[in-house]
Motif scaffolding. Structure first.
Motif, mmCIF file in Angstrom:
data_model
loop_
_atom_site.group_PDB
_atom_site.id
_atom_site.type_symbol
_atom_site.label_atom_id
_atom_site.label_comp_id
_atom_site.label_asym_id
_atom_site.label_seq_id
_atom_site.Cartn_x
_atom_site.Cartn_y
_atom_site.Cartn_z
ATOM 1 N N ILE A 118 -3.879 13.177 24.212
ATOM 2 C CA ILE A 118 -2.751 13.005 23.313
ATOM 3 C C ILE A 118 -3.305 12.348 22.051
ATOM 4 O O ILE A 118 -4.059 11.380 22.138
ATOM 5 C CB ILE A 118 -1.667 12.094 23.917
ATOM 6 C CG1 ILE A 118 -1.281 12.566 25.309
ATOM 7 C CG2 ILE A 118 -0.455 12.009 23.011
ATOM 8 C CD1 ILE A 118 -0.542 11.524 26.113
ATOM 9 N N ILE A 119 -2.925 12.879 20.883
ATOM 10 C CA ILE A 119 -3.445 12.344 19.627
ATOM 11 C C ILE A 119 -2.287 12.092 18.657
ATOM 12 O O ILE A 119 -1.400 12.923 18.503
ATOM 13 C CB ILE A 119 -4.442 13.318 18.968
ATOM 14 C CG1 ILE A 119 -5.651 13.530 19.873
ATOM 15 C CG2 ILE A 119 -4.898 12.798 17.600
ATOM 16 C CD1 ILE A 119 -6.589 14.615 19.401
ATOM 17 N N SER A 120 -2.332 10.925 18.014
ATOM 18 C CA SER A 120 -1.479 10.642 16.863
ATOM 19 C C SER A 120 -2.411 10.591 15.662
ATOM 20 O O SER A 120 -3.476 9.977 15.712
ATOM 21 C CB SER A 120 -0.777 9.294 17.020
ATOM 22 O OG SER A 120 -0.214 8.892 15.783
ATOM 23 N N TYR A 121 -2.014 11.248 14.588
ATOM 24 C CA TYR A 121 -2.850 11.257 13.386
ATOM 25 C C TYR A 121 -2.581 10.060 12.477
ATOM 26 O O TYR A 121 -3.059 10.015 11.353
ATOM 27 C CB TYR A 121 -2.676 12.569 12.629
ATOM 28 C CG TYR A 121 -3.271 13.741 13.376
ATOM 29 C CD1 TYR A 121 -4.592 13.720 13.799
ATOM 30 C CD2 TYR A 121 -2.501 14.849 13.683
ATOM 31 C CE1 TYR A 121 -5.139 14.779 14.495
ATOM 32 C CE2 TYR A 121 -3.038 15.916 14.381
ATOM 33 C CZ TYR A 121 -4.362 15.874 14.788
ATOM 34 O OH TYR A 121 -4.900 16.920 15.470
ATOM 35 N N ARG A 126 -2.660 13.263 9.113
ATOM 36 C CA ARG A 126 -3.772 14.207 8.986
ATOM 37 C C ARG A 126 -4.943 13.736 9.844
ATOM 38 O O ARG A 126 -5.152 12.535 9.996
ATOM 39 C CB ARG A 126 -4.227 14.297 7.537
ATOM 40 C CG ARG A 126 -3.221 14.921 6.602
ATOM 41 C CD ARG A 126 -3.835 15.130 5.230
ATOM 42 N NE ARG A 126 -4.365 13.880 4.695
ATOM 43 C CZ ARG A 126 -3.836 13.221 3.678
ATOM 44 N NH1 ARG A 126 -2.766 13.677 3.077
ATOM 45 N NH2 ARG A 126 -4.365 12.106 3.269
ATOM 46 N N PRO A 127 -5.718 14.669 10.380
ATOM 47 C CA PRO A 127 -6.897 14.271 11.152
ATOM 48 C C PRO A 127 -7.844 13.412 10.321
ATOM 49 O O PRO A 127 -7.982 13.604 9.119
ATOM 50 C CB PRO A 127 -7.554 15.603 11.522
ATOM 51 C CG PRO A 127 -6.458 16.610 11.433
ATOM 52 C CD PRO A 127 -5.536 16.119 10.349
ATOM 53 N N GLY A 128 -8.474 12.455 10.998
ATOM 54 C CA GLY A 128 -9.414 11.561 10.329
ATOM 55 C C GLY A 128 -8.700 10.353 9.747
ATOM 56 O O GLY A 128 -7.555 10.066 10.068
ATOM 57 N N GLY A 129 -9.372 9.655 8.886
ATOM 58 C CA GLY A 129 -8.786 8.490 8.225
ATOM 59 C C GLY A 129 -9.302 7.189 8.807
ATOM 60 O O GLY A 129 -10.001 7.163 9.825
ATOM 61 N N GLU A 130 -8.960 6.117 8.126
ATOM 62 C CA GLU A 130 -9.376 4.778 8.544
ATOM 63 C C GLU A 130 -8.167 3.854 8.565
ATOM 64 O O GLU A 130 -7.154 4.133 7.931
ATOM 65 C CB GLU A 130 -10.428 4.228 7.575
ATOM 66 C CG GLU A 130 -11.723 5.010 7.571
ATOM 67 C CD GLU A 130 -12.737 4.434 6.598
ATOM 68 O OE1 GLU A 130 -12.512 3.329 6.060
ATOM 69 O OE2 GLU A 130 -13.749 5.100 6.369
ATOM 70 N N GLY A 131 -8.283 2.754 9.277
ATOM 71 C CA GLY A 131 -7.196 1.778 9.344
ATOM 72 C C GLY A 131 -5.953 2.387 9.974
ATOM 73 O O GLY A 131 -6.032 3.010 11.029
ATOM 74 N N VAL A 132 -4.801 2.250 9.314
ATOM 75 C CA VAL A 132 -3.557 2.787 9.861
ATOM 76 C C VAL A 132 -3.484 4.308 9.752
ATOM 77 O O VAL A 132 -2.618 4.930 10.341
ATOM 78 C CB VAL A 132 -2.307 2.155 9.203
ATOM 79 C CG1 VAL A 132 -2.243 0.673 9.513
ATOM 80 C CG2 VAL A 132 -2.269 2.418 7.719
ATOM 81 N N ASP A 133 -4.407 4.916 9.004
ATOM 82 C CA ASP A 133 -4.480 6.373 8.897
ATOM 83 C C ASP A 133 -5.401 6.981 9.951
ATOM 84 O O ASP A 133 -5.490 8.204 10.070
ATOM 85 C CB ASP A 133 -4.977 6.788 7.506
ATOM 86 C CG ASP A 133 -3.982 6.444 6.413
ATOM 87 O OD1 ASP A 133 -2.770 6.441 6.703
ATOM 88 O OD2 ASP A 133 -4.409 6.184 5.277
ATOM 89 N N ALA A 134 -6.088 6.149 10.725
ATOM 90 C CA ALA A 134 -7.038 6.637 11.731
ATOM 91 C C ALA A 134 -6.305 7.313 12.885
ATOM 92 O O ALA A 134 -5.177 6.954 13.225
ATOM 93 C CB ALA A 134 -7.878 5.480 12.262
ATOM 94 N N ASP A 135 -6.970 8.297 13.484
ATOM 95 C CA ASP A 135 -6.417 8.978 14.652
ATOM 96 C C ASP A 135 -6.398 8.021 15.836
ATOM 97 O O ASP A 135 -7.289 7.191 15.996
ATOM 98 C CB ASP A 135 -7.268 10.194 15.013
ATOM 99 C CG ASP A 135 -7.320 11.224 13.898
ATOM 100 O OD1 ASP A 135 -6.524 11.118 12.950
ATOM 101 O OD2 ASP A 135 -8.156 12.133 13.985
#
Length: 142
Positions: A118-121, A126-135
């Motif tokens: 199970i993944i939350s983006y 969007r896939p990838g990111g850092e901090g609160v944007d991380a998967d």
């Protein structure tokens, strides 16, 4: 006619003084809002992990009843509506609604019937990111 000395010394605030005070107050409010907003986003990450752990538990119950995890095609909606492939589903739904993360986005669900992820983006969706944007993945909920 003589003015009293009190009336001569009563000047009030100039426009410049008022603008400086407003700028200082605005800066303080912006600083506080940034810190509070950052704390809220960190809380959303923790909430998403808790929701994800709950889904993992529900998927395990589904697996116990049906003999496999829902396929990717069935998705997490199989926790809400009985799929034709599972005779011993339920008797009541494992979830009320299809689960969403703390940002109200649907989870990405992949499964081959034996294993799942199970993944939350995150906040940026969007896939990838850092901090609160991380998967956030069910494979590493710690």
């Amino acid at each position: 006619m003589k003015r009293s000395s009190l009336a001569l010394n009563n000047k009030g605030f100039s426009l410049i003084e008022i603008l400086i005070v407003l700028a200082l107050v605005g800066g303080i409010v912006a600083l506080i809002a940034t810190r509070v907003g950052g704390a809220q986003q960190n809380a959303n990450v923790k909430t998403t992990k808790l929701i994800m752990q709950d889904i993992v538990n529900k998927l395990d119950m589904y697996n116990n009843d049906c003999g496999s995890y829902p396929t990717a095609a069935q998705g997490l909606i199989a926790l809400v509506k009985k799929p034709a492939e599972c005779e011993s589903w339920g008797p009541s739904p494992y979830a009320k609604d299809e689960p969403t993360d703390a940002w109200k986005n649907k989870f990405e669900y992949t499964s081959d019937g034996v294993d799942f992820e199970i993944i939350s983006y995150g906040k940026n969706k969007r896939p990838g990111g850092e901090g609160v944007d991380a998967d956030i993945s069910s494979k590493n909920l710690k």
